[in-house]
Design an enzyme around this catalytic site. Structure first.
Site, short mmCIF file in Angstrom:
data_model
loop_
_atom_site.label_atom_id
_atom_site.label_comp_id
_atom_site.label_asym_id
_atom_site.label_seq_id
_atom_site.Cartn_x
_atom_site.Cartn_y
_atom_site.Cartn_z
N GLY A 3 36.46 14.55 43.66
CA GLY A 3 35.82 14.60 42.36
C GLY A 3 36.21 15.83 41.55
O GLY A 3 36.30 15.78 40.33
N GLY B 91 39.11 17.39 41.62
CA GLY B 91 40.51 17.44 41.23
C GLY B 91 41.39 17.24 42.44
O GLY B 91 41.01 16.53 43.36
N ASP C 245 27.40 21.53 51.65
CA ASP C 245 28.20 20.31 51.72
C ASP C 245 28.96 20.25 53.04
O ASP C 245 30.15 19.97 53.06
CB ASP C 245 29.14 20.21 50.52
CG ASP C 245 29.60 18.78 50.25
OD1 ASP C 245 28.97 17.85 50.79
OD2 ASP C 245 30.58 18.60 49.51
#
Ligand code: NAG
Ligand code: NAG
Ligand code: NAG
Ligand code: NAG
Ligand code: NAG
Length: 948
Positions: free
Chosen positions: A633, A635, A747
């Site tokens: 998301g 890049g 994350d």
């Protein structure tokens, strides 16, 4: 006469005609300035008469430019102020141009005639300028899906004609402004129909004053913010309201009883707040279709009787709302009812569904106290009674005691003879092959919940098709498919729009489609308001360059008049370039960095260095696809070698995912301080020419997920997996316990754990990291971010982030390590899959079934049970009960120490078990060749796969 002279005369006369052109000279200058600072504008932006020669996307009235519609054509640029001199402009739509970025300038306030401003899905950041309040003709304002920050300017209250206000999906903070003696506020917007403010960082309580009986609001969409306090009772006086979304905030107190005066309500979402007191009485809301009251702290009550009076109800969500007692029989008689979710309550007794419920009803009553049930047998329904006493008695009802079945919507397939199209073309429902314009429709609300029901899909397709055709667009057909409800409880459809009479759309058609979808001058049955985010269109029709251009230019060079013009244009372009450059420098605080002067604004980096865009462009062969090693998301990631010869991974943010300068600076400062062998280290960064790139050490063996999936050609044995778990745990425990300030990763997932060429694991990607500042609270309140499947449910519910959220995600990774399953497979979460395999209470009888066969072990092997137990404690429901990462490290060390296989690797055993695994698993049925390889002190096994 020499033909060159003829061409020359023609060219001169066209210049003379240019002077007589329609377009106002001021407007021409503004458009030329835009043309020189933006790229990817329509190909026919040529000549000197935009109005006379109908430049794409431009409409004029008399000689003045009155509308600009350039949605979805890939425009890039960062200079916005040139538009401000188009003083007669009424409509500006630049939506879905992710390459349009920068700060909205105050000069925007000069567009006194502007009535429609649509900038959905661009990359604007920084505050919304106060000057927006001087656009007093404004009726429609959509700034959603950008990165705008700061407070909502109170001057928006000056826009008394405003009907549509959409600021959702930004980073707006602070309170909702209302008028005071010295300032305006949103309460003054007495003509507003739409307040869409969801998915921001708005906080504080909603002022009573915001709502009043003389407002005309139909949609109040405030979900996913940090709003708190009571709902003002004034909300109940806005009789026109049809949709209210206040879910996922921190509202408390009781729901004002006069809310039920809102008899036009269609959809009401109050879920995931902290409401107390009586369950609201919604009697009288006779058009209510969708109600979600879940996850609040209402006083315990029986199943409310008022439900049976809501004849339009399709969906009732009352999960975890302290319901108790028996459900009345007539409850299920509502003619439209599709879904009822009453899980996590204390509903008891016999469940009598009666005999007149709607076919295909979905009823979720998990975690209640139901002891028996009765049903009309020839009706189809989906009932879940998992974790009710009825499921403890073995009997006929057991099919309702297993976790949900998922069926996929079957869409009508077309009956085309041809089954495939050439290259990248797509088959339309009308059997043509062409390039559809695609994207996603995001509905803020919707009045149904049965996504299997094709009526809703076909209605949407038909309605959109008729909108396009009535606007003269060359559309062949429309396909909206794959309805899903996302984590924000928004309904999404993927949308394909096929061109008619040609292979692809031209720019004007794309922009008009985009305009219609984001301006929505229509209403859809069953659906609330929405926005449209597109995917860049591949192939605009008719954008090839004219083949005679070369000849004409050749002649023109011989023509002195034109030479002069060209010189003039050159000077003009040069000044435009300087202007654009200066503007971009203004927006770039890093441009002033001068490390020699040691000026204060230079980031305090330890070891990391700054790279120029040119440096990184060179070392990635101009960011060539062949150097691209990953994308997401944010890049793409490229591999390259910097001048020292070191291999690096360069993470290049794409336009939409750029951070603000100060955020970027904070992130690189933070990362440059992290030095641990189990954490990927930052080599440098690039903040140059509008790019943001992070340069990391290159980690050669890819992600843990790739290894587990067998995608990159080797498999990991049990011991290696233990070691990887230990490495990653150490990296994470360093971030939590030793980094200063401590860092929550946010994350953790197998895609963010990288393996080096010795198969040491390193934790990567701090894109979402949060510092544990001195809040003293031990948690940070944030907008929920992370990856589905790894996200700590407690964090998701409370938005309070602690280190224990990482522990949860790490537990999921541990389960992945032993099962090689993705965290969500076939709609089932890995935690549940393991729980089910183990049986309840925890045992390991069936664990074998879900172990990754490539690991070459059975569940009896030493340490595995301990490892699973450790993983399960990490994914425990309550954060407080989860171990810390330090404890996890120690426990894995213990397991590793006592694992017998670790003391003496038996290569024969390992090899044969791989072969067994290959026999059993269809997934691993490639030709394989097994090697034993030793790296350093850890022997392990590499298996190369030769895919066909
Ligand atoms: C632009 O002008 C054309 C021709 O005058 C008109 O048909 C069209 O509706 C205009 N479009 C807009 C968006 O004003
Ligand atoms: C908005 O209105 C207030 C009060 O009338 C005025 O003081 C202020 O200047 C206006 N703001 C803008 C941006 O026009
Ligand atoms: C609105 O609700 C309140 C309390 O439920 C009631 O007293 C009042 O009369 C209602 N107002 C109208 C206009 O119906
Ligand atoms: C809900 O409101 C209706 C109408 O105002 C009233 O008749 C009913 O008794 C109320 N129900 C409860 C449970 O308070
Ligand atoms: C119920 O589902 C079946 C297929 O599962 C479908 O044929 C039928 O139309 C559905 N009924 C309703 C009322 O949606």
């Amino acid at each position: 006469m020499d033909s060159r002279i003829l061409v020359c005369l023609l060219l001169i006369s066209s210049q003379i005609l240019g002077i007589l052109a329609l377009t106002d000279s001021n407007d021409l200058a503004a458009l030329n300035a835009i043309k020189s600072s933006w790229s990817n504008l329509p190909p026919n932006w040529k000549g000197s008469d935009p109005c006379g020669s109908s430049w794409g996307g431009i409409n004029c009235t008399d000689s003045r430019v009155t509308s600009i519609m350039l949605a979805g054509i890939g425009v890039e640029g960062s200079e916005f102020s040139d538009i401000s001199s188009l003083s007669e402009l009424q409509l500006l739509d630049l939506s879905n141009n992710i390459g349009l970025k920068g700060i909205l300038p105050s000069s925007i306030g000069k567009l006194k005639k502007l009535s429609t401003l649509i900038l959905v899905g661009c990359s604007f950041y920084g505050p919304i300028p106060d000057a927006i309040g001087s656009l007093d003709q404004l009726v429609f304002l959509s700034l959603n899906n950008n990165s705008l920050s700061g407070p909502i300017p109170s001057s928006i209250g000056n826009l008394t004609r405003l009907s549509w206000l959409d600021l959702s999906y930004n980073k707006l903070s602070d309170t909702i402004p209302v008028a005071s003696a010295t300032a305006s506020g949103l309460d003054m917007l007495s003509n507003a129909r739409h307040f869409h403010l969801s998915n921001n960082l708005l906080s504080g309580s909603i002022p009573d004053q915001l709502f009043s009986s003389n407002m005309k609001l139909i949609h109040t969409i405030f979900d996913h913010n940090q709003l708190s306090g009571n709902i003002p009772s004034t909300l109940g006086s806005v009789k026109t309201l049809e949709i209210i979304r206040l879910d996922w905030n921190f509202f408390d107190g009781s729901v004002p009883p006069n809310l039920s005066n809102l008899t036009n309500m269609n959809e009401l979402y109050l879920s995931n707040n902290k409401f107390t007191g009586n369950m609201p009485n919604l009697t009288g809301m006779n058009f209510l279709h969708y109600v979600d009251l879940s996850n609040n702290s209402f006083d315990a009550s029986g199943v409310p009787q008022w439900i049976t009076s809501l004849q339009s109800l399709t969906t009732l969500m009352m999960e975890n709302t302290q319901l108790q007692g028996q459900i009345p029989v007539d409850f299920f008689r509502l003619p439209q009812l599709e879904t009822v979710v009453l899980s996590n309550n204390n509903v008891s007794g016999v469940l009598n569904i009666g005999n007149s419920y709607r076919n295909n009803l979905t009823l979720d009553l998990r975690n209640n106290s139901i002891t028996d049930f009765m049903q009309k047998t020839d009706y189809n329904m989906e009932l879940t009674l998992v974790n009710n006493p009825i499921c403890n008695t073995k009997g006929a009802t057991s099919k309702y005691c297993t976790v949900e079945k998922h069926h996929n919507t079957v869409f009508p397939s077309n009956n085309c003879m041809a089954t495939s199209c050439s290259r990248d073309k797509v088959l339309s429902p009308n059997c043509g092959c062409s390039h559809p314009y695609t994207g996603t429709l995001h509905f803020f609300s919707f009045s149904f919940s049965d996504l299997q029901n094709l009526t809703y899909v076909t209605t949407l397709n038909g309605a959109l098709m008729s909108v396009f055709l009535s606007n003269g667009l060359p559309v062949d057909s429309v396909v909206s498919a794959n309805p899903t409800v996302d984590i924000y409880n928004y309904l999404q459809f993927s949308l394909q729009i096929f061109p008619s009479g040609q292979d692809s759309f031209n720019q004007t058609s794309i922009s008009t489609i985009g305009f219609l979808l984001n301006r929505q001058p229509f209403q859809l049955q069953y659906y609330g308001p929405f926005f449209f985010i597109d995917e860049p269109y591949c192939c605009f029709a008719g954008s090839k360059k004219s083949s005679n251009a070369g000849i004409i230019i050749g002649v023109a060079v011989g023509c002195s008049v034109l030479v002069l013009l060209i010189i003039f244009a050159g000077i003009y372009a040069f000044f435009q370039y300087r202007k654009a450059k200066r503007a971009s420098e203004r927006n770039d605080p890093f441009a002033s960095w001068d490390s020699k002067k040691g000026s204060g604004s230079v980031p305090q980096l330890q070891g990391a260095k700054g790279f120029s865009f040119e440096d990184l462009r060179k070392c990635t062969d101009n960011f060539s696809e062949s150097k691209c090693i990953g994308s997401g998301g944010y890049g793409k990631v490229y591999k390259g070698a910097i001048s020292s010869g070191q291999l690096v991974a360069i993470k290049r943010a794409q336009q939409g995912s750029m951070q603000g300068a100060s955020e970027f600076k904070t992130e690189i400062e933070l990362m440059s301080r992290i030095h641990h062998k189990n954490v990927v280290s930052l080599v440098g960064f690039c903040y140059d020419q509008g790019e943001q790139m992070l340069v990391y050490e290159y980690i050669s063996n890819g992600t843990l997920r790739d290894s587990l999936s067998g995608k990159i050609g080797f498999r990991l044995d049990w011991n290696r997996r233990l070691k990887i778990a230990l490495d990653a745990a150490r990296g994470l425990s360093y971030l939590h316990e030793l980094a200063n300030p401590p860092i929550i990763h946010r994350d953790i997932k197998s895609n963010n754990i990288l393996l080096d060429d010795h198969f040491n694991a390193k934790v990567a990607d701090f894109g979402l990291s949060k510092l544990m500042g001195d809040t003293g609270k031990g948690y940070v309140t944030t907008q929920v971010k992370g990856t589905l499947g790894y996200m700590d449910p407690e964090y998701y519910m409370t938005q309070q982030l602690t280190e224990k959220s990482d522990v949860y995600s790490f537990g999921v990774v541990m389960l992945e390590l032993i099962t090689a399953k993705a965290p969500i497979e076939h709609g089932k979460h890995i935690v549940r899959a393991v729980q089910e395999a183990m049986g309840d209470p925890i045992g390991s009888e069936n664990l074998d079934k879900i172990l990754d066969p490539a690991m070459g072990l059975g569940s009896e092997v030493g340490g595995l049970k301990k490892f699973v137990n450790l993983a399960m404690s990490c994914v425990g429901e309550s954060a407080a009960d989860r171990p810390t990462m330090g404890e996890v490290v120690r426990e894995i060390e213990n397991i590793l120490d006592s694992a017998p296989a670790n003391k003496k690797m038996d290569t024969k055993f390992s090899r044969s078990s791989y072969e067994e695994a290959n026999d059993e698993s269809p997934l691993h049925s490639h030709d394989t060749e097994v090697f034993d390889v030793s790296y350093g002190s850890f022997p392990f096994h590499v298996e190369h796969q030769y895919a066909n």
